[in-house]
Design a protein around this motif. Sequence first.
Motif, PDB file in Angstrom:
ATOM      1  N   THR A  23      -0.372   6.051   5.947  1.00  0.00           N
ATOM      2  CA  THR A  23      -1.568   6.018   6.789  1.00  0.00           C
ATOM      3  C   THR A  23      -1.250   6.649   8.136  1.00  0.00           C
ATOM      4  O   THR A  23      -0.261   6.298   8.781  1.00  0.00           O
ATOM      5  CB  THR A  23      -2.054   4.570   7.009  1.00  0.00           C
ATOM      6  N   ASP A  24      -2.081   7.594   8.546  1.00  0.00           N
ATOM      7  CA  ASP A  24      -1.896   8.244   9.847  1.00  0.00           C
ATOM      8  C   ASP A  24      -2.182   7.251  10.978  1.00  0.00           C
ATOM      9  O   ASP A  24      -2.661   6.136  10.759  1.00  0.00           O
ATOM     10  CB  ASP A  24      -2.835   9.446   9.983  1.00  0.00           C
ATOM     11  N   GLY A  77     -10.309   5.570   4.369  1.00  0.00           N
ATOM     12  CA  GLY A  77      -8.924   5.170   4.225  1.00  0.00           C
ATOM     13  C   GLY A  77      -8.725   3.684   4.467  1.00  0.00           C
ATOM     14  O   GLY A  77      -7.929   3.023   3.786  1.00  0.00           O
ATOM     15  N   SER A  78      -9.454   3.145   5.433  1.00  0.00           N
ATOM     16  CA  SER A  78      -9.361   1.720   5.732  1.00  0.00           C
ATOM     17  C   SER A  78      -9.890   0.884   4.571  1.00  0.00           C
ATOM     18  O   SER A  78      -9.352  -0.188   4.267  1.00  0.00           O
ATOM     19  CB  SER A  78     -10.162   1.405   6.996  1.00  0.00           C
ATOM     20  N   LEU A  83      -9.677   1.673   1.470  1.00  0.00           N
ATOM     21  CA  LEU A  83      -8.631   1.690   0.437  1.00  0.00           C
ATOM     22  C   LEU A  83      -7.563   0.642   0.739  1.00  0.00           C
ATOM     23  O   LEU A  83      -7.067  -0.032  -0.164  1.00  0.00           O
ATOM     24  CB  LEU A  83      -7.998   3.079   0.343  1.00  0.00           C
ATOM     25  N   ILE A  84      -7.204   0.515   2.009  1.00  0.00           N
ATOM     26  CA  ILE A  84      -6.224  -0.499   2.400  1.00  0.00           C
ATOM     27  C   ILE A  84      -6.764  -1.896   2.117  1.00  0.00           C
ATOM     28  O   ILE A  84      -6.073  -2.754   1.552  1.00  0.00           O
ATOM     29  CB  ILE A  84      -5.866  -0.359   3.891  1.00  0.00           C
ATOM     30  N   GLU A  91       0.373   4.515  -0.032  1.00  0.00           N
ATOM     31  CA  GLU A  91       0.031   5.785   0.605  1.00  0.00           C
ATOM     32  C   GLU A  91       0.331   5.702   2.095  1.00  0.00           C
ATOM     33  O   GLU A  91       0.163   4.649   2.713  1.00  0.00           O
ATOM     34  CB  GLU A  91      -1.458   6.113   0.400  1.00  0.00           C
ATOM     35  N   VAL A 137      -6.957   6.098  11.275  1.00  0.00           N
ATOM     36  CA  VAL A 137      -7.399   5.864   9.905  1.00  0.00           C
ATOM     37  C   VAL A 137      -8.921   5.830   9.882  1.00  0.00           C
ATOM     38  O   VAL A 137      -9.543   5.097  10.652  1.00  0.00           O
ATOM     39  CB  VAL A 137      -6.844   4.535   9.359  1.00  0.00           C
ATOM     40  N   ASP A 138      -9.522   6.637   8.994  1.00  0.00           N
ATOM     41  CA  ASP A 138     -10.981   6.657   8.932  1.00  0.00           C
ATOM     42  C   ASP A 138     -11.492   5.500   8.082  1.00  0.00           C
ATOM     43  O   ASP A 138     -10.721   4.724   7.510  1.00  0.00           O
ATOM     44  CB  ASP A 138     -11.484   8.007   8.410  1.00  0.00           C
ATOM     45  N   TYR A 151       0.869  -1.173   0.000  1.00  0.00           N
ATOM     46  CA  TYR A 151       0.000   0.000   0.000  1.00  0.00           C
ATOM     47  C   TYR A 151       0.907   1.224   0.000  1.00  0.00           C
ATOM     48  O   TYR A 151       1.669   1.437   0.944  1.00  0.00           O
ATOM     49  CB  TYR A 151      -0.914  -0.001   1.222  1.00  0.00           C
TER      50      TYR A 151
END
Length: 267
Positions: free
Chosen positions: A164-165, A172-173, A175-176, A162, A168-169, A160
């Motif tokens: 990830t902070d 975003g999750s 997308l993972i 990008e 993760v919202d 992955y």
Amino acid sequence: MTDTDAAEHLTPIPTEQLRFELPPSFDTVGGERRHRKERLAAALRLFARLGFDEGVAGHITVRDPQHPDHFWVNPFGVPFPRVKVSDLILADSAGHVVEGRYHVNQAAFVVHAQVHAERPDVVAVAHSHTVHGRALAALGEPLEPITQDACAFFEDHEVYTEYTDAIVDEAGSRLIARALGPAKAIVLRNHGLLTVGTSVDAAAWWFIAMERACQVQLAAKAAGRPVRIAREDALRTREQLGGDLVAWINYQPMFLSVAAAEPDLFQ
């Protein structure tokens, strides 16, 4: 009579009499739930033994056999070496605790929930902040087929790309989870490793094996130029070593070791 002569007169034991344990089947949901929770608690204890725990980071989740959108997970703030079956919490897909007396780590659980949602074949998900996994993730590189063991992940893991902070919202999750696709593992750039399996045992074994493969790759590249295994050979090796049944079998000595040494985990 020599040892060789004696060996020639030994009678092979019938195969059906030899003990070889396979993943169990269950007649009741309660029995399967208990089994999954026991394996989860044991995996957390094992991760602690291997130094995979760090602060409050790290999760292993397992799908409830009766409610597939609910997941058993380690409780927030409870050290991995102290987790017992009775400590485990059950959370729904939104991260709400529906059983148990502890909080859930929302920042990490949301990723697990999305992976479970995208992959109904997955029973368990493992993630923790390990040293070598984070080092490879910092490079944003995949595992390379430079050892037999690493071939288990050949063309069966993703990266992955990008960052990830820490929090993760849901978007975003998702997308993972989609980046993972049908693979067994993913390298989260600048973050660490995540593995999945059709059992807690398989997911835990893949995580352990991946962390060690990261360690070997980093060491080999630091020492020189590793020789890559040819693609056709790597694929053949993955077919031999990369299945969840093989992972389950490989994991059993580790499970038996921690179960015998720390029986309080079953309480």
